[in-house]
Design an enzyme around this catalytic site. Sequence first.
Site: not given
Ligand code: 7TS
Length: 407
Positions: A123, A200, A203, A226, A364
């Site tokens: 991401h 990371d 997910q 999430k 992203c």
């Molecule tokens: N890393 C991964 C693997 C992610 O899927 C996401 C967000 C992030 C980092 C960033 O997370 P945040 O909570 O700091 O924003 N992924 C997604 C997505 O798949 N669609 O919207 C956000």
Amino acid sequence: MGFNPEDIRADFPILQTKVYGKPLVYLDNAATTQKPKSVVDTICGNYYAQNANIHRGVHFLSQRATEAHEEARKTVQKFLNAKSAREVIFTRGTTEAVNLVASSFGKAFCKEGDEIVVSQMEHHSNIVPWQILQSDRGVSLKVIPFDEKGVLQVDKLNDLLTERTKLVAVAHVSNTLGTVNPVKEIVRMAHERGIPVLVDGAQSVPHMKVDVQDIDADFYVFSGHKIYGPTGIGALYGKEEWLDKLPPYQGGGEMIKNVSFEKTTFNELPFKFEAGTPDYIGSTALAEAIRYVEAIGMDNIARHEQALLKYATEKLSQIENIRFIGEAENKSGLVSFLVGDIHPYDLGAILDKLGIAVRTGHHCAEPVMKAFGIEGTVRASFGIYNTLEEIDILAAGVERAARMFRR
Ligand code: 7TS
């Protein structure tokens, strides 16, 4: 299945929403999950009954709020199986946690010519902070590629690791391909050369049991929103030996021991990394979300979502000209796909009219799109409250859209 998603659904008021008169089918869980009543009630309850700034007050409410925040830290610690609560830093989420490590680790350990290894399926949150380090410190990025099925080519990692490699940063699960990466093996390979690894977990943490000591990750990050928790809160796990060596990320209240204009000394872990008033309401609501998923059982959740994935893959495979992006054997509960030459936005817009919430675009993860030579995909991502009937609705919706475009 281990539990009945219908019982779970009753805990999520938003799932009763009608979209254009149709029942909402929420399949955008990789972007964010909906919240159970107990999480929302925790937020309200805390504001109604125990709101006061933490750590600084001698008064009753402040002490109560402080205890709740520190209890929440212990909940996260146990959930990830960290050795100590000092190893859990509350952040705004995954993005801030990666930025914290990139900034602090970069300052302490990186110089011109050093290398950071990431994967091709990251991401942007796990690419751009390292690129900022690239321009600040002159480090370069090296990339572990994936194959045509979206499986990381871990055998190539050994060649990428050199004496100049300072850190490996890799997703546990890809948000676009669903691939579950062998992070334990990656950590072992990096550690053989004394290189630390950041995983990371944005997910993975919501969908499977995660044990940071078993993985032996040096840093592990995730977002509360999430995993059925609130927005604006997440955590960085870091081994104490590493966190001790890293300089503070931000300066301010709470992260100091003493301040004078001549010299300031920093607080101990974990407070050294939590400058300013932390989101103590968010942390307690995140702890409630963790209690919620643990009561269901992470193994039950994984089994349920695997059943949804299998069913969705079978059902959608029957659609003419469907192309799956990400076909790893070891996959988490999401499907990314394209149908013929229908633009993902068009497909997403039609599904929306049917009440089905999916995500379209590059998610992203533009390097993933580039590798497949596409602009974007349609992504349906599953959570604890999704049902087989909803997969039927999705498949029927995609079929209907495909027919419209075939005409
Ligand atoms: N890393 C991964 C693997 C992610 O899927 C996401 C967000 C992030 C980092 C960033 O997370 P945040 O909570 O700091 O924003 N992924 C997604 C997505 O798949 N669609 O919207 C956000």
